[in-house]
Design a protein around this motif. Structure first.
Motif, short mmCIF file in Angstrom:
data_model
loop_
_atom_site.label_atom_id
_atom_site.label_comp_id
_atom_site.label_asym_id
_atom_site.label_seq_id
_atom_site.Cartn_x
_atom_site.Cartn_y
_atom_site.Cartn_z
N ASP A 53 24.30 15.30 2.05
CA ASP A 53 24.68 15.58 0.67
C ASP A 53 23.59 15.21 -0.35
N GLY A 54 22.45 14.75 0.14
CA GLY A 54 21.33 14.44 -0.76
C GLY A 54 21.39 13.08 -1.41
N LYS A 55 22.30 12.24 -0.95
CA LYS A 55 22.42 10.88 -1.50
C LYS A 55 22.94 9.95 -0.41
N ILE A 56 22.80 8.65 -0.66
CA ILE A 56 23.16 7.65 0.34
C ILE A 56 24.39 6.87 -0.12
N GLY A 57 25.44 6.94 0.68
CA GLY A 57 26.65 6.17 0.40
C GLY A 57 26.54 4.80 1.06
N ILE A 58 27.50 3.94 0.79
CA ILE A 58 27.46 2.57 1.32
C ILE A 58 27.49 2.55 2.84
N ASP A 59 28.29 3.38 3.47
CA ASP A 59 28.36 3.38 4.94
C ASP A 59 27.04 3.85 5.55
N GLU A 60 26.42 4.85 4.93
CA GLU A 60 25.11 5.33 5.40
C GLU A 60 24.05 4.24 5.23
N PHE A 61 24.11 3.56 4.09
CA PHE A 61 23.15 2.48 3.82
C PHE A 61 23.33 1.34 4.83
N ALA A 62 24.56 0.94 5.06
CA ALA A 62 24.83 -0.15 5.99
C ALA A 62 24.37 0.22 7.41
N ALA A 63 24.60 1.47 7.82
CA ALA A 63 24.16 1.92 9.14
C ALA A 63 22.63 1.89 9.24
N LEU A 64 21.96 2.29 8.18
CA LEU A 64 20.50 2.30 8.15
C LEU A 64 19.95 0.87 8.25
N VAL A 65 20.55 -0.04 7.52
CA VAL A 65 20.12 -1.44 7.53
C VAL A 65 20.24 -2.04 8.93
N LYS A 66 21.31 -1.71 9.63
CA LYS A 66 21.59 -2.31 10.94
C LYS A 66 20.87 -1.61 12.09
N GLU A 67 20.19 -0.49 11.82
CA GLU A 67 19.48 0.27 12.86
C GLU A 67 18.57 -0.58 13.70
N ALA A 86 0.84 -1.21 0.00
CA ALA A 86 0.00 0.00 0.00
C ALA A 86 0.87 1.26 0.00
N ALA A 87 0.42 2.26 -0.74
CA ALA A 87 1.15 3.54 -0.79
C ALA A 87 1.27 4.12 0.62
N ASP A 88 2.40 4.73 0.89
CA ASP A 88 2.70 5.37 2.17
C ASP A 88 2.73 4.42 3.36
N SER A 89 3.02 3.14 3.09
CA SER A 89 3.11 2.16 4.18
C SER A 89 4.56 1.74 4.43
N PHE A 90 5.49 2.19 3.61
CA PHE A 90 6.88 1.72 3.68
C PHE A 90 7.57 2.16 4.97
N ASN A 91 8.21 1.21 5.62
CA ASN A 91 9.01 1.45 6.81
C ASN A 91 10.33 0.72 6.59
N HIS A 92 11.41 1.47 6.40
CA HIS A 92 12.69 0.84 6.05
C HIS A 92 13.18 -0.12 7.11
N LYS A 93 12.99 0.20 8.39
CA LYS A 93 13.47 -0.68 9.45
C LYS A 93 12.78 -2.04 9.38
N LYS A 94 11.45 -2.01 9.29
CA LYS A 94 10.69 -3.27 9.22
C LYS A 94 10.99 -4.01 7.92
N PHE A 95 11.12 -3.26 6.82
CA PHE A 95 11.39 -3.88 5.53
C PHE A 95 12.74 -4.62 5.56
N PHE A 96 13.79 -3.97 6.01
CA PHE A 96 15.11 -4.60 6.03
C PHE A 96 15.13 -5.81 6.96
N GLU A 97 14.35 -5.73 8.03
CA GLU A 97 14.25 -6.87 8.94
C GLU A 97 13.51 -8.03 8.25
N MET A 98 12.40 -7.71 7.59
CA MET A 98 11.58 -8.76 6.95
C MET A 98 12.32 -9.47 5.82
N VAL A 99 13.10 -8.74 5.04
CA VAL A 99 13.83 -9.38 3.93
C VAL A 99 15.08 -10.12 4.42
N GLY A 100 15.40 -9.96 5.70
CA GLY A 100 16.54 -10.67 6.26
C GLY A 100 17.86 -9.94 6.09
#
Length: 109
Positions: free
Chosen positions: A95-109, A21-35
């Protein structure tokens, strides 16, 4: 490389279905659900590489819109609101974009 070579296809499907559903995305739950949260930094880097469609070394806002399609072709586009929230959560240096370290930190939140 495809996401299903890094993550389980069943987990990807469940996560995409959960946020269909539109506007239902939650990155923390999503990254957890996909493993992805439990994967190694190397696997997180592989996922990042798939999402970095232009191979610039960053995931820009335009690429973020299509992040769910990066996991499977039937994933939906993120809404503008979801895209901006996702970018805001990940872009720690502003800086308006996501680097690998930022992405990895977000995934592990």
């Amino acid at each position: 490389m495809t996401m299903s070579s890094i993550l389980k296809a069943d987990d990807i499907k469940k996560a995409l279905d959960a946020f269909a559903a539109a506007d239902s995305f939650n990155h923390k739950k999503f990254f957890e659900m996909v493993g992805l949260k439990t994967k190694s930094f190397n696997d997180v880097k592989k996922v990042f590489a798939v999402l970095d469609a232009d191979n610039s070394g960053f995931i820009e806002e335009e690429e973020l819109k299509f992040v769910l399609k990066g996991f499977a072709s039937y994933g939906r586009d993120l809404t503008d609101k979801e895209t901006k929230e996702f970018l805001k959560a990940a872009d720690k240096d502003g800086d308006g974009k996501i680097g690998i370290d930022e992405f990895a930190a977000l995934v592990k939140e």
